[in-house]
Write an enzyme that holds these catalytic residues in place. Structure first.
Site, PDB file in Angstrom:
ATOM      1  N   LYS A 206       6.333   2.735  -2.304  1.00 14.84           N
ATOM      2  CA  LYS A 206       5.559   3.462  -3.588  1.00 14.84           C
ATOM      3  C   LYS A 206       3.868   3.279  -3.539  1.00 14.84           C
ATOM      4  CE  LYS A 206       4.040   1.624  -7.025  1.00 14.84           C
ATOM      5  NZ  LYS A 206       2.697   2.558  -7.373  1.00 14.84           N
TER       6      LYS A 206
ATOM      7  N   SER B  33      -3.118  -6.823  -5.331  1.00 15.02           N
ATOM      8  CA  SER B  33      -4.068  -7.851  -5.835  1.00 15.02           C
ATOM      9  C   SER B  33      -3.094  -9.191  -6.120  1.00 15.02           C
ATOM     10  CB  SER B  33      -4.143  -7.431  -7.422  1.00 15.02           C
ATOM     11  OG  SER B  33      -3.342  -7.075  -8.377  1.00 15.02           O
ATOM     12  N   THR B  34      -3.752 -10.282  -6.003  1.00 18.22           N
ATOM     13  CA  THR B  34      -3.226 -11.572  -6.068  1.00 18.22           C
ATOM     14  C   THR B  34      -2.316 -11.486  -7.413  1.00 18.22           C
ATOM     15  OG1 THR B  34      -4.760 -12.653  -4.552  1.00 18.22           O
ATOM     16  CG2 THR B  34      -3.755 -14.072  -6.225  1.00 18.22           C
TER      17      THR B  34
ATOM     18  N   GLY C 164       0.785  -9.889  -6.919  1.00 19.10           N
ATOM     19  CA  GLY C 164       1.586 -10.482  -5.949  1.00 19.10           C
ATOM     20  C   GLY C 164       2.155 -11.803  -6.419  1.00 19.10           C
TER      21      GLY C 164
ATOM     22  N   GLU D 219       0.039  -8.951   1.221  1.00 19.91           N
ATOM     23  CA  GLU D 219      -1.302  -8.892   1.695  1.00 19.91           C
ATOM     24  C   GLU D 219      -2.104  -8.927   0.182  1.00 19.91           C
ATOM     25  OE1 GLU D 219      -2.506  -9.014   4.761  1.00 19.91           O
ATOM     26  OE2 GLU D 219      -0.491  -9.093   5.448  1.00 19.91           O
TER      27      GLU D 219
ATOM     28  N   CYS E 167     -10.345  -5.213   1.050  1.00 23.38           N
ATOM     29  CA  CYS E 167      -9.863  -6.823   1.022  1.00 23.38           C
ATOM     30  C   CYS E 167     -10.445  -7.712   1.514  1.00 23.38           C
ATOM     31  CB  CYS E 167      -8.237  -6.652   1.073  1.00 23.38           C
ATOM     32  SG  CYS E 167      -7.722  -6.117   2.734  1.00 23.38           S
TER      33      CYS E 167
ATOM     34  N   GLU F 211     -12.664 -12.102  -7.301  1.00 25.37           N
ATOM     35  CA  GLU F 211     -12.734 -10.771  -6.363  1.00 25.37           C
ATOM     36  C   GLU F 211     -13.237  -9.847  -7.112  1.00 25.37           C
ATOM     37  OE1 GLU F 211      -9.047  -8.750  -5.244  1.00 25.37           O
ATOM     38  OE2 GLU F 211      -9.699  -8.610  -3.146  1.00 25.37           O
TER      39      GLU F 211
HETATM   40  P1  NAD Z   1      -2.978  -4.071  -7.612  1.00 25.19           P
HETATM   41  O1  NAD Z   1      -1.937  -5.037  -7.424  1.00 25.19           O
HETATM   42  O2  NAD Z   1      -3.219  -3.341  -8.968  1.00 25.19           O
HETATM   43  O3  NAD Z   1      -1.807  -2.563  -7.214  1.00 25.19           O
HETATM   44  C1  NAD Z   1      -1.126  -2.522  -5.773  1.00 25.19           C
HETATM   45  C2  NAD Z   1       0.051  -1.662  -5.920  1.00 25.19           C
HETATM   46  O4  NAD Z   1       0.998  -2.525  -6.844  1.00 25.19           O
HETATM   47  C3  NAD Z   1      -0.162  -0.343  -6.500  1.00 25.19           C
HETATM   48  O5  NAD Z   1       0.961   0.633  -5.903  1.00 25.19           O
HETATM   49  C4  NAD Z   1       0.467  -0.647  -7.937  1.00 25.19           C
HETATM   50  O6  NAD Z   1       1.138   0.299  -8.390  1.00 25.19           O
HETATM   51  C5  NAD Z   1       1.523  -1.672  -7.704  1.00 25.19           C
HETATM   52  N1  NAD Z   1       1.941  -2.362  -8.920  1.00 25.19           N
HETATM   53  C6  NAD Z   1       1.183  -2.805 -10.127  1.00 25.19           C
HETATM   54  N2  NAD Z   1       1.920  -3.513 -10.777  1.00 25.19           N
HETATM   55  C7  NAD Z   1       3.047  -3.799 -10.115  1.00 25.19           C
HETATM   56  C8  NAD Z   1       4.297  -4.677 -10.311  1.00 25.19           C
HETATM   57  N3  NAD Z   1       4.352  -5.251 -11.683  1.00 25.19           N
HETATM   58  N4  NAD Z   1       5.396  -4.696  -9.740  1.00 25.19           N
HETATM   59  C9  NAD Z   1       5.252  -3.795  -8.490  1.00 25.19           C
HETATM   60  N5  NAD Z   1       4.323  -2.932  -7.967  1.00 25.19           N
HETATM   61  C10 NAD Z   1       3.062  -3.189  -8.924  1.00 25.19           C
HETATM   62  O7  NAD Z   1      -4.100  -3.632  -6.655  1.00 25.19           O
HETATM   63  P2  NAD Z   1      -5.038  -2.366  -6.576  1.00 25.19           P
HETATM   64  O8  NAD Z   1      -6.043  -2.520  -7.647  1.00 25.19           O
HETATM   65  O9  NAD Z   1      -4.118  -1.198  -6.120  1.00 25.19           O
HETATM   66  O10 NAD Z   1      -5.738  -2.847  -5.111  1.00 25.19           O
HETATM   67  C11 NAD Z   1      -6.819  -3.460  -5.043  1.00 25.19           C
HETATM   68  C12 NAD Z   1      -6.140  -4.932  -4.705  1.00 25.19           C
HETATM   69  O11 NAD Z   1      -5.450  -4.991  -3.426  1.00 25.19           O
HETATM   70  C13 NAD Z   1      -7.334  -6.047  -4.351  1.00 25.19           C
HETATM   71  O12 NAD Z   1      -7.010  -7.108  -4.929  1.00 25.19           O
HETATM   72  C14 NAD Z   1      -7.395  -5.894  -2.884  1.00 25.19           C
HETATM   73  O13 NAD Z   1      -7.988  -7.254  -2.390  1.00 25.19           O
HETATM   74  C15 NAD Z   1      -5.946  -5.768  -2.577  1.00 25.19           C
HETATM   75  N6  NAD Z   1      -5.796  -5.572  -0.931  1.00 25.19           N
HETATM   76  C16 NAD Z   1      -5.322  -6.347  -0.237  1.00 25.19           C
HETATM   77  C17 NAD Z   1      -5.355  -6.009   1.172  1.00 25.19           C
HETATM   78  C18 NAD Z   1      -4.800  -7.130   2.095  1.00 25.19           C
HETATM   79  O14 NAD Z   1      -4.426  -6.381   3.352  1.00 25.19           O
HETATM   80  N7  NAD Z   1      -4.917  -8.299   1.929  1.00 25.19           N
HETATM   81  C19 NAD Z   1      -5.481  -4.616   1.537  1.00 25.19           C
HETATM   82  C20 NAD Z   1      -5.892  -3.794   0.571  1.00 25.19           C
HETATM   83  C21 NAD Z   1      -6.057  -4.042  -0.617  1.00 25.19           C
END
Ligand code: NAD
Length: 502
Positions: free
Chosen positions: A198, A252-253, A256, A273, A307, A404
């Site tokens: 997804k 995001s954490t 996660g 991640e 990230c 963050e």
């Molecule tokens: P996000 O957590 O809002 O969303 C990430 C993904 O999760 C999206 O596809 C979203 O649709 C999905 N999602 C959201 N809620 C969900 C749920 N309840 N169940 C399952 N899936 C769900 O993050 P974002 O705003 O898209 O990205 C930014 C974040 O990602 C930042 O915190 C960044 O640090 C992190 N990030 C980490 C890495 C790494 O390798 N550590 C790399 C890139 C981004």
């Protein structure tokens, strides 16, 4: 199966560039499908706010169909039991297809995410090519072991093998949409898994184009399924689905942690991640010119939506003003603009929501009494621009230091000795990355040992490679992506022990 099409009516013109859209439907099995309830999500160009595509808003029913197709493909074993070298050849062909379509993918990524085309061409697309090429080699190198068991004195032959974990659900964010999808897909394919991925609802397009290329490369239908949709709907349904053996999540954490709780119900395997608040440490003996530019790029590249962005800068007090000035000068020279302008260094943030979030943090920074060195407001134009912003001498508990931001905001603090800066750098719930700038080799490596981070760079930042495991400690994640560890996270170990003679 619908063939990938590039009909004239799917061309979108803007600023002298034409972006070719991929099939804007979900890939389930070999079919390109709309959402079960017909809803869709608009896709917006963050440089103009213009809607230029829409994709299905996948539902739990769509996820269920995709998981069943992935399960059928896994159980048919056409992929997992394919000759490893043949599996590798298909993965390598995907790498080649990405390479051949590099310009188109980079332009698509720019429209979808906002980033500069030339950055996507230099970073995102090569990262995707490299990971498929690297993982192609792993298909024939996932070894088991012979276990030298003592047993009960009789003769046994005991061995352990690595088997593909099964059907994996992969969820990726919007900051490096193609590269993040590629990292996950290539690793799972190398291990012999089948996939339901997804992409972010904000940036779904390059994952769909990647799926088209994978089919063209000969990937059997059902091995890779893409369900577009919102996190709380399609994402949540994927994590809850009993037919998924493992969830690999980048985001995001906050999300996660929710995923871990949901996955705990049936003990799905989970790798994560997550976010970061990584430090740059600059010592007085460093090449200060290089270090200042390095620290500026470490936070401002991709407009801080990285990230591993080094969003906290610690500089030895004797050179603090000089380095902060150097970082600020670099920041002022980074040209903000839309991603199709070849002079653009910093594109817009991905959405109005993200722009608002970042500007709100900047206000909190001002209110906390931190000294604004440069930036501090939205950029000009219709896009979601934010100026590269630096705060000096923030209080250690200010939100701009602790949370963050995921935007172009840096906080700079002086330090007096190495133990103090290590303590301060580690005083965070995150632990994704860090960098150290010094000419003192011993200090560099001794400091690297003490920093709580999944990756530490010395006199550089952000050098990722398919061979180098990447991931975080503390609240930055579980497990590692890419490298050998990245493949092995898509396997389970099975031990087989045979009694040979009494
Ligand atoms: P996000 O957590 O809002 O969303 C990430 C993904 O999760 C999206 O596809 C979203 O649709 C999905 N999602 C959201 N809620 C969900 C749920 N309840 N169940 C399952 N899936 C769900 O993050 P974002 O705003 O898209 O990205 C930014 C974040 O990602 C930042 O915190 C960044 O640090 C992190 N990030 C980490 C890495 C790494 O390798 N550590 C790399 C890139 C981004």
């Amino acid at each position: 199966m619908n063939a990938p099409m590039f009909a004239a009516d799917r061309l979108h013109g803007d600023v002298g560039h034409q972006v070719r859209l991929p099939t804007t439907r979900m890939l389930i099995g070999g079919d390109w499908e709309e959402a079960a309830d017909g809803r869709s999500i608009d896709v917006e160009d963050p440089a103009t706010g213009q809607i230029f595509a829409s994709v299905p808003a996948g539902t739990a029913e769509d996820v269920d169909r995709a998981v069943k197709r992935a399960r059928a493909a896994f159980e048919s074993a056409t992929w997992s039991r394919m000759r490893p070298l043949d599996r590798g050849r298909i993965i390598e062909t995907i790498a080649r297809k990405i390479e051949e379509n590099a310009q188109e993918l980079a332009l698509l990524e720019s429209y979808d995410n906002g980033k500069a085309v030339h950055h996507a061409l230099a970073v995102d697309v090569p990262a995707a090519v490299d990971i498929f090429r690297y993982m192609a080699g792993w298909t024939s190198k996932i070894h088991g072991q012979v276990n030298p068991i003592s047993g009960d004195g009789r003769q046994y032959h005991s061995y352990s093998v690595r088997e593909p974990i099964g059907v994996v659900g992969q969820i990726v964010p919007w900051n490096y949409p193609l590269a993040m999808a590629a990292w996950k897909i290539a690793s799972a394919l190398a291990a012999g898994c089948t996939i339901v991925l997804k992409p972010s609802e904000v940036t779904p397009l390059t994952a769909l184009r990647l799926a088209e290329l994978a089919l063209e490369a000969g990937l059997p239908e059902g091995v890779l399924n893409i369900v577009t949709g919102y996190g709380h709907e399609a994402g949540q349904a994927l994590v809850e689905h009993p037919g998924i053996d493992k969830i690999a999540f980048t985001g995001s954490t906050r999300v996660g942690k929710q995923i871990v709780q949901t996955a705990a119900r049936d003990l799905k395997r989970v790798t994560l991640e997550l976010g970061g608040k990584s430090p740059s440490l600059i010592f007085a003996d460093a090449d200060l010119e290089k270090a200042s530019l390095g620290a500026a790029l470490a936070i401002f590249f991709n407009s801080g939506q990285v990230c591993l962005a080094a969003s906290r800068l610690y500089v030895e007090r004797s050179v603090f003003d000089r380095v902060v000035d150097g970082v600020a000068q670099a920041a002022k020279q980074f040209k903000l603009g839309h991603g199709r302008d070849p002079d653009t260094m910093l594109g817009p943030l991905v959405s109005r929501t993200q722009q608002g979030r970042v500007l709100d943090y900047i206000e909190q920074g001002r209110a906390s009494g931190a000294e604004l060195v440069t930036g501090g407001k939205a950029g000009e134009g219709t896009g979601y621009f934010v100026e590269p912003t630096i705060f000096a001498n923030p209080s250690a508990d200010a939100s701009i230091v602790r949370e963050e931001i995921f935007g172009p905001v840096l906080v700079a603090t002086p330090f007096d000795d190495v133990e103090e800066v290590i303590r301060t750098a580690n005083d965070t719930r995150y632990g994704l990355a860090a960098n150290i700038w010094t000419r003192d080799l011993s200090r560099a490596h001794l400091t690297a040992r003490k920093l709580q981070a999944g990756t530490v760079w010395i006199n550089t930042h952000g050098m990722n490679d398919p061979s180098a495991p990447f991931g975080g400690v503390k609240e930055s994640g579980w497990g590692r992506e890419v490298g050998e560890e990245g493949v092995l996270h898509y396997t389970e170990t099975k031990t087989v022990t045979a009694l040979l003679a009494d």
